[in-house]
Design a protein around this motif. Structure first.
Motif, PDB file in Angstrom:
ATOM      1  N   HIS A   1       0.843  -1.232   0.035  1.00  0.00           N
ATOM      2  CA  HIS A   1       0.158   0.055   0.041  1.00  0.00           C
ATOM      3  C   HIS A   1       0.803   1.356   0.062  1.00  0.00           C
ATOM      4  CE1 HIS A   1      -3.510  -2.470   0.619  1.00  0.00           C
ATOM      5  NE2 HIS A   1      -2.971  -3.187   1.509  1.00  0.00           N
ATOM      6  N   ASP A   2       1.927   1.261   0.879  1.00  0.00           N
ATOM      7  CA  ASP A   2       2.901   2.463   0.633  1.00  0.00           C
ATOM      8  C   ASP A   2       4.272   2.120   0.891  1.00  0.00           C
ATOM      9  OD1 ASP A   2       3.631   4.706   1.546  1.00  0.00           O
ATOM     10  OD2 ASP A   2       2.498   5.037   3.383  1.00  0.00           O
ATOM     11  N   TRP A   3       4.928   2.349  -0.079  1.00  0.00           N
ATOM     12  CA  TRP A   3       6.320   2.004  -0.077  1.00  0.00           C
ATOM     13  C   TRP A   3       7.054   3.061   0.893  1.00  0.00           C
ATOM     14  CZ3 TRP A   3       8.896  -1.811  -2.199  1.00  0.00           C
ATOM     15  CH2 TRP A   3       8.259  -2.830  -3.070  1.00  0.00           C
ATOM     16  N   ASP A   4       6.623   4.176   1.214  1.00  0.00           N
ATOM     17  CA  ASP A   4       7.319   5.033   2.102  1.00  0.00           C
ATOM     18  C   ASP A   4       7.151   4.763   3.727  1.00  0.00           C
ATOM     19  OD1 ASP A   4       8.332   6.985   0.739  1.00  0.00           O
ATOM     20  OD2 ASP A   4       6.352   8.050   0.673  1.00  0.00           O
ATOM     21  N   LYS A   5       6.364   3.385   3.786  1.00  0.00           N
ATOM     22  CA  LYS A   5       6.212   2.726   5.192  1.00  0.00           C
ATOM     23  C   LYS A   5       7.805   1.964   5.289  1.00  0.00           C
ATOM     24  CE  LYS A   5       2.635   3.952   7.538  1.00  0.00           C
ATOM     25  NZ  LYS A   5       1.769   4.819   6.580  1.00  0.00           N
ATOM     26  N   TRP A   6       8.421   1.813   4.257  1.00  0.00           N
ATOM     27  CA  TRP A   6       9.778   1.040   4.311  1.00  0.00           C
ATOM     28  C   TRP A   6      10.612   1.916   5.378  1.00  0.00           C
ATOM     29  CZ3 TRP A   6      11.965  -3.235   2.112  1.00  0.00           C
ATOM     30  CH2 TRP A   6      13.418  -3.310   2.396  1.00  0.00           C
ATOM     31  N   GLU A   7      11.056   1.218   6.298  1.00  0.00           N
ATOM     32  CA  GLU A   7      12.064   1.572   7.293  1.00  0.00           C
ATOM     33  C   GLU A   7      13.343   1.256   6.845  1.00  0.00           C
ATOM     34  OE1 GLU A   7      11.825   3.452   9.789  1.00  0.00           O
ATOM     35  OE2 GLU A   7       9.448   3.593   9.709  1.00  0.00           O
ATOM     36  N   ASP A   8      14.147   2.310   6.587  1.00  0.00           N
ATOM     37  CA  ASP A   8      15.687   2.092   5.897  1.00  0.00           C
ATOM     38  C   ASP A   8      16.392   1.361   7.172  1.00  0.00           C
ATOM     39  OD1 ASP A   8      15.222   2.662   3.370  1.00  0.00           O
ATOM     40  OD2 ASP A   8      15.014   4.613   3.954  1.00  0.00           O
ATOM     41  N   PRO A   9      16.756   0.227   7.160  1.00  0.00           N
ATOM     42  CA  PRO A   9      17.613  -0.478   8.337  1.00  0.00           C
ATOM     43  C   PRO A   9      18.945   0.287   8.433  1.00  0.00           C
ATOM     44  CG  PRO A   9      17.372  -1.923   6.344  1.00  0.00           C
ATOM     45  CD  PRO A   9      16.652  -0.809   5.746  1.00  0.00           C
ATOM     46  N   PHE A  10      19.383   0.575   7.242  1.00  0.00           N
ATOM     47  CA  PHE A  10      20.840   1.496   7.448  1.00  0.00           C
ATOM     48  C   PHE A  10      20.678   2.738   6.776  1.00  0.00           C
ATOM     49  CE2 PHE A  10      21.341  -0.982   3.871  1.00  0.00           C
ATOM     50  CZ  PHE A  10      20.791  -2.053   3.928  1.00  0.00           C
ATOM     51  N   ARG A  11      20.913   3.669   7.366  1.00  0.00           N
ATOM     52  CA  ARG A  11      20.890   4.931   6.377  1.00  0.00           C
ATOM     53  C   ARG A  11      22.376   5.278   5.953  1.00  0.00           C
ATOM     54  NH1 ARG A  11      16.697   5.634  10.248  1.00  0.00           N
ATOM     55  NH2 ARG A  11      14.871   5.887   9.158  1.00  0.00           N
ATOM     56  N   LEU A  12      22.615   4.466   4.837  1.00  0.00           N
ATOM     57  CA  LEU A  12      24.033   4.456   4.423  1.00  0.00           C
ATOM     58  C   LEU A  12      23.928   5.284   3.041  1.00  0.00           C
ATOM     59  CD1 LEU A  12      26.723   3.683   4.626  1.00  0.00           C
ATOM     60  CD2 LEU A  12      26.236   1.634   3.240  1.00  0.00           C
ATOM     61  N   THR A  13      24.505   6.398   3.022  1.00  0.00           N
ATOM     62  CA  THR A  13      24.510   7.518   1.839  1.00  0.00           C
ATOM     63  C   THR A  13      25.541   6.783   0.768  1.00  0.00           C
ATOM     64  OG1 THR A  13      26.250   8.943   2.634  1.00  0.00           O
ATOM     65  CG2 THR A  13      24.032   9.169   2.851  1.00  0.00           C
ATOM     66  N   MET A  14      25.473   7.082  -0.628  1.00  0.00           N
ATOM     67  CA  MET A  14      26.368   6.660  -1.515  1.00  0.00           C
ATOM     68  C   MET A  14      27.774   7.015  -1.266  1.00  0.00           C
ATOM     69  SD  MET A  14      24.943   4.629  -3.554  1.00  0.00           S
ATOM     70  CE  MET A  14      25.875   3.498  -4.532  1.00  0.00           C
ATOM     71  N   ASP A  15      28.063   8.342  -0.917  1.00  0.00           N
ATOM     72  CA  ASP A  15      29.447   8.835  -0.680  1.00  0.00           C
ATOM     73  C   ASP A  15      30.089   7.933   0.450  1.00  0.00           C
ATOM     74  OD1 ASP A  15      27.782  10.053   0.832  1.00  0.00           O
ATOM     75  OD2 ASP A  15      28.854  11.916   0.786  1.00  0.00           O
TER      76      ASP A  15
END
Lengths: 121, 543
Positions: free
Chosen positions: B50-64
């Motif tokens: 229903h809502d992809w924004d409910k995805w809790e990113d388990p590791f907030r890793l940026t590309m850099d």
């Protein structure tokens, strides 16, 4: 439930139809209680081969190294497939004995259950 | 100057802002293409999101940050690999039997890292949610890195030992390597949700600790600093992959109750497939490590029965049950390593590594570790085979096996309650017969026979005449199908396989290191000098 796939009515082609084995059919043969031979042996055989030729010509090459093999009384052997026990007619063909493509034949040799009676050997 | 003095440097984003821009800022609503035309493969499996924004990113890793971390790990790893090569580290392992395990690894496992790279690449394209796409993209790069680092590390061994020089070629052709190959190709050809449940959850989260903990400690314990180093270098990636696995499951289960039976079915299937694949590890741990750290049954108790038990207790609140065929894995834990080693030994002329029978010391260890099974079922077989070797009539099997249509292992496993009866299963489908090694594999076949009828079973392919090199004439009078099939597979009979004693690897090892090729059997050759096991040293000590 039918498979869910991106292609409607997806169905893989059959990789192992009997027509691909150049006139032979696949037969798997398992000697029960002799687990040194730890899997059913897969061999391509002509469907018209008499059952007796399987015993005389094929099985020795597969199982002959086992000390129990020479002691087998073939009249006493109990045969079965997944459809249940059967008594082979040695003069008739595999097909006439009900052995089709990819049939697994298991046989048991009463009184002979591995080296020293140990079914793992 | 004034103008320059007025220019303030752009404000550096903090990690949270940076990550938000990466994952949410890069996603946009399409204006001239329909969303379902862009993400074409997310609906057909029946998963409801229903809502992809409910995805809790388990590791907030940026590309850099990702590049920075990975770059640092690469530098460290390659510094160690350089040092390993300069100091001939390949000769510091316990003995040359250990190297046989590396052959199984490079030929059968490394390619799975590459397949995993392909699979996650597809997810990075197919998921509409930006968070999971970024996570999949990073994992895809991780997997490619793992394949690369393993190849570079093991290449040093390949310079000195047989059987490792043709791994990509062999992976696609060797009969028993269809076991790992078919596992991953089954996953990659599934839909995106089945793939991520299969690999991220069932394999990475539930089962992969078995590969990383006991196997890597086994490598360390046997002096293989190179393998330990790529293991450590991969470990922080693995931690991220496992976190992704558990996040995926929770996300799917929380999005819609309709997802629960689908997820359960995939857990049941992929737990069983993963377990069957890892059975290879059972025999590597118990038989191929000259110094052992832990028996397979102990590892299974810790990493599945205890850890997995806690995990599935936690998931019960979503209505998820432990994998359907978990009881069979527990019933088999005292048998599987021994059954597998037996068939490898019996078929040592048809594999790509060398084989030996366990020494007295090893059998004593197994009796202790497997008190309920080893002495009763496996010791008698090994003792009989030892007697056969001593009598000059070593036992060999030369007939190809009936294979399982699903896992592609030979049908060598026994009934849970009866170790002297093979567990043979069959299904009829559209008038044809199909064989399975277990109830777990039969469940999978019966659910989607449309897929598994298509399996490329090496034994049948050999008999169909599809596994010979060009120019080979099967009608020639001296045609030997087994030798020709091995040539096609890239295996040199008598060099890459057969008995360990007398092999090029064992003999060279003793020449190059003056140490026994098998620490339990003493010296095979006169090249060994520095061991009490040689006759000279024993005699001198006695004198």
């Amino acid at each position: 439930m039918p498979i869910k796939a991106i292609t409607p009515d997806y169905h893989g082609d059959f990789k192992d139809g009997v027509e691909k084995f150049h006139g032979n059919q696949i037969v798997n043969i398992h000697w029960e209680k002799h687990l040194m031979f730890a899997w059913p042996m897969c061999v391509p055989l002509p469907p018209a081969m008499p059952f007796g030729a399987l015993i005389d010509g094929v099985l020795p090459g597969i199982f002959g190294a086992h000390p129990n093999f020479k002691q087998i009384d073939w009249n006493a052997v109990e045969w079965k497939t997944s459809k249940g026990p059967f008594k082979p007619d040695l003069a008739k063909s595999l097909t006439d004995n009900g052995i089709g493509h990819k049939t697994t034949i298991s046989f048991r040799t009463p009184g002979l259950n591995g080296v020293g009676g140990n079914a793992v050997c | 100057m004034a103008a320059e003095g007025n220019a303030k440097p752009a404000k550096k984003l903090n990690l949270k802002e940076n990550y938000a821009l990466l994952t949410r800022g890069l996603g946009w609503e399409p204006s001239y293409e329909k969303k379902e035309d862009i993400f074409r493969n997310v609906d057909f499996e029946g998963v409801v999101i229903h809502d992809w924004d409910k995805w809790e990113d388990p590791f907030r890793l940026t590309m850099d940050a990702y590049w920075k971390y990975q770059g640092e790990k690469e530098r460290k790893l390659y510094a160690i690999v350089d040092a390993f090569q300069q100091h001939n580290g390949q000769f510091n392992v316990t003995d040359a039997r250990y190297v046989q395990a590396l052959k199984v690894f490079i030929n059968g496992i490394t390619e799975l890292e590459y397949d995993s790279h392909r699979g996650f690449n597809m997810l990075a394209r197919e998921f509409p949610g930006v968070g999971p796409r970024i996570a999949a993209q990073m994992q895809s790069l991780d997997e490619l890195r793992h394949a690369t680092t393993q190849i570079h590390t093991i290449s040093q061994y390949a310079k000195y030992f047989t059987g490792m020089n043709e791994f990509p070629y062999q992976f696609d052709r060797v009969w028993y390597l269809s076991i790992p190959k078919s596992f991953f190709e089954d996953a990659v050809t599934s839909g995106p949700f089945e793939f991520i449940v299969a690999i991220s959850f069932a394999f990475e989260y539930v089962l992969t600790n078995l590969a990383f903990m006991p196997w890597m400690s086994g490598a360390a314990f046997n002096g293989d600093m190179a393998t330990v180093s790529f293991g450590f270098s991969a470990q922080s990636d693995e931690a991220r992959h496992m976190t992704l696995g558990i996040e995926v499951i929770k996300f799917l289960l929380e999005q819609d109750p309709a997802n629960v039976p689908l997820v359960q079915k995939w857990i049941d299937k992929w737990f069983w497939r993963g377990y069957r694949l890892l059975s290879l590890l059972a025999t590597m741990m118990d038989y191929m490590l000259p110094k052992r750290v832990m028996a397979w049954n102990e590892a299974w108790e810790i990493y599945y029965e205890q850890n997995g038990g806690a995990l599935f207790a936690d998931l019960a609140r979503y209505g998820i049950k432990p994998p359907k065929r978990a009881p069979e894995t527990i019933a088999e834990k005292g048998h599987v390593a021994h059954q597998m080693w037996s068939v490898f030994y019996a078929n040592r002329d048809a594999v790509g590594f060398q084989m030996w029978l366990p020494s007295d010391e090893e059998m004593a260890w197994m009796s202790e570790k497997y008190p309920d099974t080893f002495d009763q079922y496996y010791r008698p077989r090994y003792e009989y085979w030892k007697a056969q070797e001593a009598a000059g009539t070593p036992f060999k099997n030369s007939t190809l096996p009936q294979l399982c249509q699903v896992c592609q292992w030979p049908c060598l496993f026994t009934e849970s309650g009866d170790p002297t009866t093979l567990s043979l299963r069959e299904s009829e489908y559209q008038g044809q017969t199909f064989h399975m090694c277990s109830d777990g594999c039969k469940d999978i076949f019966d659910d989607t026979p449309e897929k598994y009828v298509h399996a490329w079973l090496p034994v049948h392919q050999i008999y169909q005449g599809n596994c010979f090199l060009p120019g080979v004439d099967p009608t020639a009078p001296d045609f030997n199908p087994m030798v020709e099939a091995l040539r096609y597979m890239g295996i040199k009979p008598g060099v890459d396989n057969g008995d360990f004693k007398g092999s090029a690897d064992a003999t060279n090892w003793e020449k190059w290191t003056s140490r026994p090729a098998n620490i339990h059997e003493g010296a095979y050759t006169d090249a060994v000098r520095d061991t009490a096991s040689t006759a000279d040293v024993t005699a001198r000590k006695a004198g």
